[in-house]
Design an enzyme around this catalytic site. Structure first.
Site, PDB file in Angstrom:
ATOM      1  N   PHE A 141       0.445  17.068  21.927  1.00  8.46           N
ATOM      2  CA  PHE A 141       0.182  15.646  21.678  1.00  8.46           C
ATOM      3  C   PHE A 141       1.255  14.838  22.390  1.00  8.46           C
ATOM      4  CE2 PHE A 141       0.551  11.578  19.565  1.00  8.46           C
ATOM      5  CZ  PHE A 141      -0.766  11.175  19.474  1.00  8.46           C
ATOM      6  N   ASP A 226       9.023  16.492  25.972  1.00  8.50           N
ATOM      7  CA  ASP A 226       8.634  15.419  25.068  1.00  8.50           C
ATOM      8  C   ASP A 226       9.312  15.673  23.727  1.00  8.50           C
ATOM      9  OD1 ASP A 226       7.471  13.738  23.225  1.00  8.50           O
ATOM     10  OD2 ASP A 226       5.430  13.979  23.979  1.00  8.50           O
ATOM     11  N   LYS A 259      10.086   7.633  18.078  1.00  5.78           N
ATOM     12  CA  LYS A 259      10.100   7.926  16.644  1.00  5.78           C
ATOM     13  C   LYS A 259      11.488   7.731  15.999  1.00  5.78           C
ATOM     14  CE  LYS A 259       5.781  10.314  15.981  1.00  5.78           C
ATOM     15  NZ  LYS A 259       5.054  10.993  17.037  1.00  5.78           N
TER      16      LYS A 259
HETATM   17  C1  PLP Z   1       4.137  10.609  18.122  1.00  8.63           C
HETATM   18  C2  PLP Z   1       4.256  11.313  19.406  1.00  8.63           C
HETATM   19  C3  PLP Z   1       3.965  10.674  20.625  1.00  8.63           C
HETATM   20  C4  PLP Z   1       3.423   9.285  20.683  1.00  8.63           C
HETATM   21  O1  PLP Z   1       4.317   8.340  20.191  1.00  8.63           O
HETATM   22  P1  PLP Z   1       3.790   6.884  19.824  1.00  8.63           P
HETATM   23  O2  PLP Z   1       5.034   6.140  19.464  1.00  8.63           O
HETATM   24  O3  PLP Z   1       2.822   7.039  18.698  1.00  8.63           O
HETATM   25  O4  PLP Z   1       3.134   6.342  21.036  1.00  8.63           O
HETATM   26  C5  PLP Z   1       4.184  11.371  21.792  1.00  8.63           C
HETATM   27  N1  PLP Z   1       4.651  12.627  21.778  1.00  8.63           N
HETATM   28  C6  PLP Z   1       4.930  13.278  20.635  1.00  8.63           C
HETATM   29  C7  PLP Z   1       5.469  14.667  20.689  1.00  8.63           C
HETATM   30  C8  PLP Z   1       4.728  12.646  19.411  1.00  8.63           C
HETATM   31  O5  PLP Z   1       4.979  13.299  18.275  1.00  8.63           O
END
Ligand code: PLP
Length: 403
Positions: A141, A226, A259
């Site tokens: 994701f 990420d 986050k």
């Molecule tokens: C939540 C998340 C995203 C997206 O972040 P948003 O602030 O919702 O756009 C991207 N990568 C990972 C691993 C995530 O957990």
């Protein structure tokens, strides 16, 4: 409008005014403090999700409230035509905590998806823009905007919006040979979450990240980590890749963050490692109105301050290990994964949704991250005693959910 907003009929008012695409909320929350939140009826909940792994310091941490309040009362938004001290300081600190070498840099944005969009644009500039293939992993994701969405594996999220951004290939989770087959001289980058968050809090098999680093280095492709969910202390180190058990000593090309970084306010960051990666985008090729916004970066600085001052990296490591050892002993829990305070546990009964609903009724906010797994991502400030109340209640919650 009066100053005291009535909460009566909030469900109908919500569904009559909020885009249904985002899903139906379970409660109307009015207040938070530490690891606890309260709904409009005054019911208290232990928040083991923290706004989806966001509220690193819990709710309304005094140092956070103070730093943000002071900044918004001093200087709010200025745009990239001007610099601010919180922006520069946070960038320097991120480079420092990421262990990034001289010539590294930070691009600030407003969310995780945007951080990945920035990284994707950098990937498009690899080898002078001559490489089109981007590799991502099944179960990944990376966000919901069109570029980030192309990297996100789940078909239900992606296919309704095709045609998407082209060039992305998804390889099976944990499959080194599949990765080897795709990472060639047409490949610009590999995107990896050190631990897959939305995919169920899944750890890669041993050796996977190191192999991903070796293959991308050999092919001249970027390794983009990420760390939107795993970073900023969530897994017990500043970034998850810095835990030798997870990152196996690798140095990435780009790390994306969001986050936990804002502690509850929206900020994202893409950290470029070394001058070559920093130079992928040249002046004019990217930007955002709010990039480096003083209030958001002041929030980020407050988050890093408190993590340091309260020893929260060590706390996340120790409490996370304790949580794991306690969870595996509970009847009906068949596996625990993750690291630090990003955890999920697999239910023998495969009834994660029912368990999360029973947990909410019992006063605990948890997340059914897959059909059979419950995710826990509490504030890093949560106490062992607070977590203990959940562990005590869990057998009863599992029983209720099975009934
Ligand atoms: C939540 C998340 C995203 C997206 O972040 P948003 O602030 O919702 O756009 C991207 N990568 C990972 C691993 C995530 O957990």
């Amino acid at each position: 409008m009066t100053s005291s907003v009535s909460t009566t009929g909030w469900r109908d008012r919500h569904s009559g005014a909020i885009l249904p695409a985002v899903g139906r909320p379970q409660r109307l929350l009015v207040r938070g403090s530490g690891a606890k939140v309260w709904d409009e009826e005054g019911t208290e909940y232990l928040d083991l999700l923290a706004g989806i792994a966001v509220n690193a310091l819990g709710h309304a941490h005094p140092a956070f409230v103070d730093a943000v309040s002071k900044q918004v009362g001093t200087l709010g938004q200025i745009s990239n035509y001007f610099a601010s001290e919180p922006q520069i300081a946070l960038a320097q600190r991120l480079i420092g905590i990421a262990g990034a070498p001289a010539g590294s840099s930070v691009y600030f944005c407003n969310s995780g998806a945007e951080a990945n969009e920035a990284a994707l644009k950098m990937a498009r500039r690899v080898a002078g823009g001559t490489r089109s293939k981007i590799v991502a992993i099944e179960g990944a994701f990376h966000g919901r905007t069109m570029g980030a969405l192309a990297l996100t594996a789940k078909e239900a999220y992606r296919t309704p919006f095709e045609p998407g951004v082209p060039g992305v290939v998804h390889v099976p989770f944990g499959d080194v040979e599949a990765l080897r087959a795709e990472v060639d001289e047409t490949c610009a980058a590999v995107f990896v979450e050190p631990i897959q968050g939305e995919g169920g809090v899944r750890n890669h098999p041993a050796g996977y990240l190191r192999t991903a680093r070796e293959l991308t280095s050999a092919a001249g492709a970027l390794l983009i980590l990420d760390e939107v969910q795993t970073g900023i202390g969530r897994c017990g180190t500043w970034f998850a890749f810095q835990d030798p058990a997870i990152g196996e000593g690798i140095v990435p090309d780009i790390v994306t963050s969001a986050k936990g970084l804002g502690g509850g306010l929206p900020i994202g960051a893409a950290i470029t490692f070394g001058p070559e990666n920093t130079g992928l985008l040249v002046p004019g090729q990217h930007g955002s109105t709010y990039s480096g916004n003083p209030v958001m970066t002041a929030a980020g600085n407050a988050v890093l301050d408190v993590i340091e001052e309260e020893g929260l990296l060590e706390h996340a490591r120790e409490l996370g290990a304790w949580l794991e050892s306690a969870l595996v002993k509970i009847d009906g829990v068949i596996a625990v994964s993750g690291a630090g305070l990003l955890r999920s546990f697999e239910l023998a009964a495969g009834n994660a949704k029912a368990v999360s609903e029973a947990a909410l009724e019992a006063g605990f906010i948890v997340n059914p991250v897959t059909g059979s797994r419950i995710r826990l991502a509490p504030p890093l400030t949560i106490s062992q005693e607070e977590l203990g109340t959940f562990l005590e209640a869990l057998p009863g919650v599992l029983e209720t959910a099975a009934a």
